[in-house]
Design a protein around this motif. Structure first.
Motif, short mmCIF file in Angstrom:
data_model
loop_
_atom_site.label_atom_id
_atom_site.label_comp_id
_atom_site.label_asym_id
_atom_site.label_seq_id
_atom_site.Cartn_x
_atom_site.Cartn_y
_atom_site.Cartn_z
N ALA A 39 32.60 39.62 51.53
CA ALA A 39 33.19 41.02 51.86
C ALA A 39 34.61 40.73 52.68
O ALA A 39 35.59 41.52 52.48
CB ALA A 39 32.15 41.76 52.41
N ILE A 40 34.47 40.07 53.69
CA ILE A 40 35.59 39.70 54.70
C ILE A 40 36.82 39.25 53.94
O ILE A 40 37.93 39.66 53.89
CB ILE A 40 35.26 38.97 55.71
CG1 ILE A 40 34.24 39.49 56.63
CG2 ILE A 40 36.44 38.68 56.47
CD1 ILE A 40 33.73 38.90 57.74
N MET A 41 36.66 38.21 52.83
CA MET A 41 37.79 37.71 52.31
C MET A 41 38.07 38.92 51.10
O MET A 41 39.38 38.85 51.20
CB MET A 41 37.08 36.57 51.27
CG MET A 41 37.02 35.36 52.10
SD MET A 41 36.29 33.96 51.17
CE MET A 41 37.38 34.12 49.57
N TYR A 42 37.41 39.79 50.78
CA TYR A 42 38.05 40.85 49.69
C TYR A 42 38.80 41.77 50.40
O TYR A 42 39.93 41.89 50.07
CB TYR A 42 36.62 41.20 49.05
CG TYR A 42 37.07 42.58 48.11
CD1 TYR A 42 37.51 42.20 47.10
CD2 TYR A 42 37.00 43.99 48.76
CE1 TYR A 42 38.13 43.36 46.06
CE2 TYR A 42 37.78 44.92 47.81
CZ TYR A 42 38.07 44.77 46.54
OH TYR A 42 38.57 45.73 45.75
N PHE A 43 38.40 42.08 51.42
CA PHE A 43 39.13 43.24 52.20
C PHE A 43 40.32 42.57 52.83
O PHE A 43 41.58 43.47 53.27
CB PHE A 43 38.35 44.09 53.44
CG PHE A 43 37.36 44.90 52.63
CD1 PHE A 43 38.01 45.93 51.84
CD2 PHE A 43 36.19 44.79 52.47
CE1 PHE A 43 37.16 47.01 51.36
CE2 PHE A 43 35.14 45.60 51.73
CZ PHE A 43 35.90 46.78 51.25
N PHE A 44 40.47 41.42 53.19
CA PHE A 44 41.52 40.61 53.99
C PHE A 44 42.58 40.05 53.13
O PHE A 44 43.55 39.59 53.38
CB PHE A 44 41.10 39.83 55.16
CG PHE A 44 40.78 40.74 56.14
CD1 PHE A 44 41.64 41.57 57.00
CD2 PHE A 44 39.37 40.84 56.63
CE1 PHE A 44 41.35 42.21 58.14
CE2 PHE A 44 38.87 41.41 57.61
CZ PHE A 44 39.67 42.20 58.33
N MET A 45 41.93 39.50 51.70
CA MET A 45 42.90 38.44 50.94
C MET A 45 42.97 39.23 49.69
O MET A 45 44.24 39.28 49.11
CB MET A 45 42.19 37.31 50.73
CG MET A 45 42.34 36.68 52.04
SD MET A 45 41.48 35.21 52.23
CE MET A 45 42.28 34.12 50.97
N ILE A 46 41.85 39.53 49.09
CA ILE A 46 42.02 39.99 47.55
C ILE A 46 42.69 41.54 47.28
O ILE A 46 43.57 41.41 46.70
CB ILE A 46 40.92 39.86 46.68
CG1 ILE A 46 40.13 38.52 46.80
CG2 ILE A 46 40.88 40.35 45.48
CD1 ILE A 46 38.88 38.26 46.50
N ARG A 47 42.01 42.49 48.12
CA ARG A 47 42.62 43.65 48.03
C ARG A 47 44.00 43.92 48.33
O ARG A 47 45.01 44.63 47.54
CB ARG A 47 41.68 44.65 48.77
CG ARG A 47 41.92 46.08 48.54
CD ARG A 47 40.70 46.70 49.27
NE ARG A 47 40.82 48.23 48.80
CZ ARG A 47 41.17 48.99 50.05
NH1 ARG A 47 40.98 48.67 50.89
NH2 ARG A 47 41.08 50.28 49.65
N PRO A 48 44.67 43.49 49.44
CA PRO A 48 45.95 43.44 49.64
C PRO A 48 46.86 42.87 48.60
O PRO A 48 47.99 43.49 48.15
CB PRO A 48 46.24 42.77 51.13
CG PRO A 48 44.90 42.84 51.84
CD PRO A 48 44.03 42.86 50.74
N GLN A 49 46.41 41.94 47.91
CA GLN A 49 47.34 41.32 46.98
C GLN A 49 47.50 42.29 45.56
O GLN A 49 48.33 42.26 45.17
CB GLN A 49 46.49 40.04 46.57
CG GLN A 49 47.35 39.15 45.50
CD GLN A 49 48.81 38.80 45.92
OE1 GLN A 49 49.30 38.55 47.12
NE2 GLN A 49 49.56 38.77 44.91
N GLN A 50 46.05 42.93 45.46
CA GLN A 50 46.13 43.71 44.27
C GLN A 50 47.07 44.89 44.64
O GLN A 50 47.78 45.61 43.60
CB GLN A 50 44.78 44.26 44.04
CG GLN A 50 43.74 43.16 43.38
CD GLN A 50 42.36 43.70 43.34
OE1 GLN A 50 42.08 44.66 43.92
NE2 GLN A 50 41.51 43.21 42.47
N LYS A 51 47.04 45.28 45.83
CA LYS A 51 48.00 46.48 46.08
C LYS A 51 49.10 46.12 46.05
O LYS A 51 50.25 46.82 45.43
CB LYS A 51 47.71 46.93 47.57
CG LYS A 51 46.56 47.75 47.75
CD LYS A 51 46.47 48.42 49.21
CE LYS A 51 45.48 49.34 49.17
NZ LYS A 51 45.38 49.84 50.78
N LYS A 52 49.70 44.74 46.38
CA LYS A 52 51.00 44.29 46.22
C LYS A 52 51.73 44.09 44.59
O LYS A 52 52.63 44.50 44.47
CB LYS A 52 51.17 42.81 47.02
CG LYS A 52 52.57 42.39 47.11
CD LYS A 52 52.65 41.24 48.00
CE LYS A 52 53.96 40.55 48.12
NZ LYS A 52 53.96 39.34 48.79
#
Length: 116
Positions: A39-52
């Motif tokens: 969950a921590i990895m998703y919110f700090f790494m994956i989700r911002p990359q998807q937004k970008k």
């Protein structure tokens, strides 16, 4: 980090008593920690990359005829035609090339001009 310390201390205290984290035992404790880590990895790494990526795709879709762009290879040009998956760029007088949309970025000079 304070919340993480509390969780880790709770897991350690429960394991010392023989119950594990939340009374789940040592394997349950490990599963909960793995889920928490994901969950921590998703919110700090994956989700911002998807937004970008989404913002970059929207910027590419907004490119129109006459915009100045830069390709991934560093070629500067002016958009002459927009197709479904390609752009036709004029890189010099009378010299046109076809470039995939995925390798085109909006020119920095064009972005600054639009912000004024």
């Amino acid at each position: 980090m304070n919340l993480l310390n509390v969780i880790l201390q709770a897991a350690d205290g429960g394991a010392a008593a023989g119950g594990g984290f939340l009374g789940l035992g040592s394997s349950g404790s490990m599963i909960v920690m793995m889920i928490l880590l994901f969950a921590i990895m998703y919110f700090f790494m994956i989700r911002p990359q998807q937004k970008k990526q989404k913002a970059l795709q929207e910027a590419r879709n907004a490119i129109k005829v006459g915009d100045r762009v830069v390709t991934a290879g560093g070629i500067h040009g002016k958009v002459k035609d927009v197709n479904d998956t390609t752009f036709v760029l004029e890189i010099a007088d009378g010299i046109k090339i076809t470039i995939e949309k995925s390798s085109v970025y909006v020119s920095a000079a064009d972005t600054q001009a639009n912000n004024r």
